[in-house]
Design an enzyme around this catalytic site. Structure first.
Site, PDB file in Angstrom:
ATOM      1  N   TYR A   1       9.359  -0.798   8.896  1.00  0.00           N
ATOM      2  CA  TYR A   1       9.763   0.352   8.069  1.00  0.00           C
ATOM      3  C   TYR A   1      10.668   1.450   9.047  1.00  0.00           C
ATOM      4  O   TYR A   1      10.406   1.417  10.300  1.00  0.00           O
ATOM      5  CB  TYR A   1       8.288   1.492   8.217  1.00  0.00           C
ATOM      6  CG  TYR A   1       8.645   2.585   7.514  1.00  0.00           C
ATOM      7  CD1 TYR A   1       8.979   2.818   6.203  1.00  0.00           C
ATOM      8  CD2 TYR A   1       8.535   4.015   8.326  1.00  0.00           C
ATOM      9  CE1 TYR A   1       9.115   4.135   5.648  1.00  0.00           C
ATOM     10  CE2 TYR A   1       8.658   5.242   7.473  1.00  0.00           C
ATOM     11  CZ  TYR A   1       9.110   4.954   6.368  1.00  0.00           C
ATOM     12  OH  TYR A   1       9.305   6.395   5.573  1.00  0.00           O
TER      13      TYR A   1
ATOM     14  N   ASP B   1      14.980   0.316  16.705  1.00  0.00           N
ATOM     15  CA  ASP B   1      14.074   1.405  15.862  1.00  0.00           C
ATOM     16  C   ASP B   1      13.017   1.579  16.859  1.00  0.00           C
ATOM     17  O   ASP B   1      11.812   1.059  16.642  1.00  0.00           O
ATOM     18  CB  ASP B   1      13.674   1.233  14.426  1.00  0.00           C
ATOM     19  CG  ASP B   1      13.211   2.458  13.768  1.00  0.00           C
ATOM     20  OD1 ASP B   1      12.809   3.219  14.659  1.00  0.00           O
ATOM     21  OD2 ASP B   1      13.147   2.344  12.644  1.00  0.00           O
TER      22      ASP B   1
ATOM     23  N   LYS C   1       9.806  10.807  16.673  1.00  0.00           N
ATOM     24  CA  LYS C   1       8.320  11.345  17.148  1.00  0.00           C
ATOM     25  C   LYS C   1       8.064  12.068  18.539  1.00  0.00           C
ATOM     26  O   LYS C   1       8.302  13.048  18.704  1.00  0.00           O
ATOM     27  CB  LYS C   1       7.431  10.018  16.760  1.00  0.00           C
ATOM     28  CG  LYS C   1       7.705   9.419  15.296  1.00  0.00           C
ATOM     29  CD  LYS C   1       6.314   8.596  14.940  1.00  0.00           C
ATOM     30  CE  LYS C   1       6.644   8.009  13.340  1.00  0.00           C
ATOM     31  NZ  LYS C   1       5.951   8.597  12.483  1.00  0.00           N
TER      32      LYS C   1
HETATM   33  C1  LIG Z   1       9.794   2.802  13.059  1.00  0.00           C
HETATM   34  C2  LIG Z   1       9.996   4.181  12.317  1.00  0.00           C
HETATM   35  N1  LIG Z   1      11.346   4.123  12.086  1.00  0.00           N
HETATM   36  C3  LIG Z   1      11.645   5.481  11.361  1.00  0.00           C
HETATM   37  C4  LIG Z   1      10.615   6.312  10.838  1.00  0.00           C
HETATM   38  C5  LIG Z   1      11.074   7.414   9.997  1.00  0.00           C
HETATM   39  O1  LIG Z   1      10.841   8.644  10.676  1.00  0.00           O
HETATM   40  P1  LIG Z   1      10.793   9.975   9.993  1.00  0.00           P
HETATM   41  O2  LIG Z   1       9.413   9.855   9.347  1.00  0.00           O
HETATM   42  O3  LIG Z   1      10.711  10.897  11.182  1.00  0.00           O
HETATM   43  O4  LIG Z   1      11.709  10.250   8.998  1.00  0.00           O
HETATM   44  C6  LIG Z   1       9.342   5.931  11.048  1.00  0.00           C
HETATM   45  C7  LIG Z   1       8.180   6.829  10.659  1.00  0.00           C
HETATM   46  O5  LIG Z   1       6.914   6.760  10.808  1.00  0.00           O
HETATM   47  C8  LIG Z   1       9.018   5.025  11.879  1.00  0.00           C
HETATM   48  O6  LIG Z   1       7.764   4.580  12.154  1.00  0.00           O
END
Ligand SMILES: Cc1ncc(COP(=O)(O)O)c(C=O)c1O
Length: 428
Positions: A150, A239, A267
């Site tokens: 994700y 990521d 986060k």
């Molecule tokens: C690995 C990863 N990338 C991107 C995101 C997107 O982050 P946000 O919810 O702050 O937009 C998340 C959210 O859980 C994530 O787990």
């Protein structure tokens, strides 16, 4: 503290709130996954440490931790104090404030490949910026992503979120936006070689596949990605929205010893307030450093989030050697305790565990690779999460759990008891 029994809890306050909210607020929540908590999305009245108290006075040990950011729990004194101090200086939203450079310096100290940073507010936005930097830097358009990973909810990245499927994730997505995204199985270096050509700008991956269900990378896989991208002139993007500062001060890249061109952080970076970043060596960041790639956003690097982030990272930097091993040991003890209980009861249950992240599955078969998830009945996990809520334990409804500095041996013991009780009544 002993946890309440499953039948002693009332959710009347949360249910009444849901009835009121759904009249005026879509699904009564501000992010879709929150609506999947059963028996109802609990209305959180207050929280401290790793304890949440709901509108009915029920107390929970929290392993959702704001969907991951709250590595220091809900009430870390240095973070709260820093935000209060910053508030007293006026909001200054959209202005330049000194905390931004301080935070970028911290990233440069902690994250092995984090030389130059840019700040944004959400992980979704930061992924979008990283893709732009990669496209601008290489003059190429296609992006490789992995099934089950994700990377936020933009039209281009919100695809192949389920293992074994390349489908769009939601109604209303522009199918053309993901036309330049190639989806592969995580771990498949041969498949990767078959698609890598001079149109591929970047490969994006969670360095540990936490969202799909807490999988470590197979030995040699990240190194293989590093080698293949170098040889092909593509960028490697990690990521690390979840893993950054959670799997150690230097995140997954430090843990696995593989260093990407671009890293997306979010986060934990914001200490519980909205903040994200793209960081990387100056050469990889050149398109945004030079101004060729625009980097916009009213709330980017807002002073309150930056102050919270600085206070959070300051604490982690000073106590990393003590805090991370302790949290990891608690995570390992929790995973082992749940596995032991499931085995004793003879229940169809599996637990994956990477550092301070843990995922449980209600499953007859072991879940060791992402492809083992194909066909898994997710509803059984939602049902089991409800049984935990009824026993005073909050997890992400889909079975993901995060540890914090605030969890204690006693919390872990009580949580294993709650699992044990829920497992004893789980149908085979
Ligand atoms: C690995 C990863 N990338 C991107 C995101 C997107 O982050 P946000 O919810 O702050 O937009 C998340 C959210 O859980 C994530 O787990």
């Amino acid at each position: 503290m002993p946890l309440d029994g499953p039948h002693s809890r009332s959710f009347d306050g949360s249910l009444a709130y849901r009835e009121r909210a759904t009249r005026v607020l879509a699904r009564g929540v501000s992010s879709s996954p929150r609506a999947s908590q059963r028996p109802v999305a609990v209305l959180q009245e207050r929280a401290s440490g790793c304890t949440v108290v709901d509108a009915d006075g029920n107390s929970y040990t929290d392993y959702a931790l704001g969907y991951g950011p709250l590595l220091l729990g809900h009430s870390p004194v240095p973070v709260l104090d820093a935000v209060r101090t910053e508030l007293d200086r006026g909001l200054r939203t959209g202005g330049v404030t000194a905390g931004e450079a301080e935070l970028a310096e911290r990233i440069a100290r902690c994250v092995p490949s984090g030389e130059v940073s840019t700040f944004l507010s959400s992980g979704t936005e930061a992924v979008q910026l990283a893709l732009r930097i990669a496209r601008a830097g290489t003059g190429r358009t296609r992006i490789v992503k992995f099934r089950g990973h994700y990377h936020g909810w933009t039209d281009s990245m919100h695809v192949a979120n389920s293992p074994g499927s390349d489908a769009l994730t939601t109604d209303g997505q522009d199918p053309l936006a993901s036309a330049n995204v190639i989806c592969l199985e995580w771990g498949d270096l041969e498949g990767l070689q078959a698609v890598l050509d001079d149109t591929v700008a970047a490969i994006i991956t969670e360095a540990a596949a936490i969202n799909a269900g807490c999988f470590e990378p197979e030995a040699g896989f990240l190194e293989g990605l590093r080698e293949a991208t170098r040889a092909n002139g593509s960028l490697l993007i990690f990521d690390e929205v979840i893993t950054g500062f959670r799997l150690g001060l230097g995140g997954a890249q430090q843990r696995y010893g593989v260093f990407p061109d671009l890293t997306v952080l979010g986060k934990v970076l914001g200490g519980g307030l909205p903040l994200s970043a793209v960081t990387g060596p100056r050469t990889a960041m050149h398109p945004v450093v030079s101004g060729a790639v625009l980097h916009r956003g009213t709330y980017n690097g807002n002073p309150l989030s930056v102050a919270a982030g600085n206070a959070c990272l300051d604490l982690l930097e000073r106590h990393a050697e003590e805090l991370y091993p302790r949290m990891e040991a608690l995570g390992a003890a929790l995973a082992a305790g749940i596995r032991e209980s499931a085995e004793r009861h003879g229940k169809p249950f599996a637990v994956n565990h990477v550092g301070t992240c843990l995922q449980f599955f209600v499953s007859e078969r072991p879940i060791t690779r992402l492809t083992d998830l194909i066909g898994l009945d997710k509803d059984r996990i939602l049902e089991f999460s409800e049984q935990l809520v009824r026993r005073g334990v909050i997890t992400l409804p889909r079975g993901l759990m995060y540890l914090s500095t605030e969890h204690t041996d006693a919390d872990i013991e009580a949580t294993i008891s709650a699992f044990d009780d829920a497992l004893s009544s789980l149908a085979n």
